[in-house]
Design a protein around this motif. Sequence first.
Motif, PDB file in Angstrom:
ATOM      1  N   ARG A 272       0.847  -1.208   0.000  1.00 56.34           N
ATOM      2  CA  ARG A 272       0.000   0.000   0.000  1.00 56.34           C
ATOM      3  C   ARG A 272       0.874   1.247   0.000  1.00 56.34           C
ATOM      4  O   ARG A 272       0.593   2.209  -0.726  1.00 56.34           O
ATOM      5  CB  ARG A 272      -0.932   0.021   1.214  1.00 56.34           C
ATOM      6  CG  ARG A 272      -2.127  -0.894   1.117  1.00 56.34           C
ATOM      7  CD  ARG A 272      -2.957  -0.849   2.403  1.00 56.34           C
ATOM      8  NE  ARG A 272      -3.350   0.504   2.781  1.00 56.34           N
ATOM      9  CZ  ARG A 272      -4.434   1.131   2.323  1.00 56.34           C
ATOM     10  NH1 ARG A 272      -5.230   0.525   1.476  1.00 56.34           N
ATOM     11  NH2 ARG A 272      -4.721   2.359   2.728  1.00 56.34           N
TER      12      ARG A 272
ATOM     13  N   THR B  82       3.424   1.138  -3.460  1.00 61.71           N
ATOM     14  CA  THR B  82       2.819   1.250  -4.789  1.00 61.71           C
ATOM     15  C   THR B  82       1.758   2.335  -4.884  1.00 61.71           C
ATOM     16  O   THR B  82       1.468   2.805  -5.991  1.00 61.71           O
ATOM     17  CB  THR B  82       2.168  -0.086  -5.220  1.00 61.71           C
ATOM     18  OG1 THR B  82       1.041  -0.336  -4.385  1.00 61.71           O
ATOM     19  CG2 THR B  82       3.157  -1.230  -5.168  1.00 61.71           C
TER      20      THR B  82
ATOM     21  N   ASN C 103      -1.206   1.732  -4.632  1.00 62.46           N
ATOM     22  CA  ASN C 103      -2.304   1.050  -5.322  1.00 62.46           C
ATOM     23  C   ASN C 103      -2.951   0.040  -4.359  1.00 62.46           C
ATOM     24  O   ASN C 103      -2.591  -1.141  -4.371  1.00 62.46           O
ATOM     25  CB  ASN C 103      -1.746   0.351  -6.565  1.00 62.46           C
ATOM     26  CG  ASN C 103      -2.830  -0.260  -7.422  1.00 62.46           C
ATOM     27  OD1 ASN C 103      -3.959  -0.453  -6.994  1.00 62.46           O
ATOM     28  ND2 ASN C 103      -2.470  -0.582  -8.654  1.00 62.46           N
TER      29      ASN C 103
END
Length: 181
Positions: free
Chosen positions: A126, A129, A131
Amino acid sequence: MTQDERSPGRGRDETPQQRADRLWSEMLQEVRVCQTGAQILFGFLISVAFTPRFADLPDFDKNLYVATVVLGVIATGALVAPVAFHRFLAGHDMKPELIHVAARLIATGLATLALTIAAALLLLLRTATGNPPAAWALSAAALLWFTTTWLVLPQIVLRRATARRTAAAAASGGSGPAEDR
């Protein structure tokens, strides 16, 4: 020593005490790897809170971090507990009881270690990235991998071996060797 004093059908010619000694030795060898990994992971997790970037994490990630650290504490404690147990029970002729409890502690330690690794991976991905959906997917895949290789695969191997032994025993008209637990 009479045949009744030995562990019949275990595939080994050993007394119950010899079997307990062997199983304890095997358990110690197995848990050493897990203990070391859990302790190293926990050490790294502790240091995360003291990095400058930690203060900037969103609340979800801070809470995930706390949950991961707590899981790491549980895993480390469960994996180290058999050693403490042994220290207290040594010399009391209780090795079979020790093995029984240690096996459960090790299983608990492995389960919480898998959860700790998956949660740490989720936090890392988390943060690294940015994402969250990919982080969740990869962390779930890691947890599925642990579940498959640590739980499902051994059960499949055990069932197949048991079925082979049962079939061989039925074909020979006798009973096959019992499982070595």
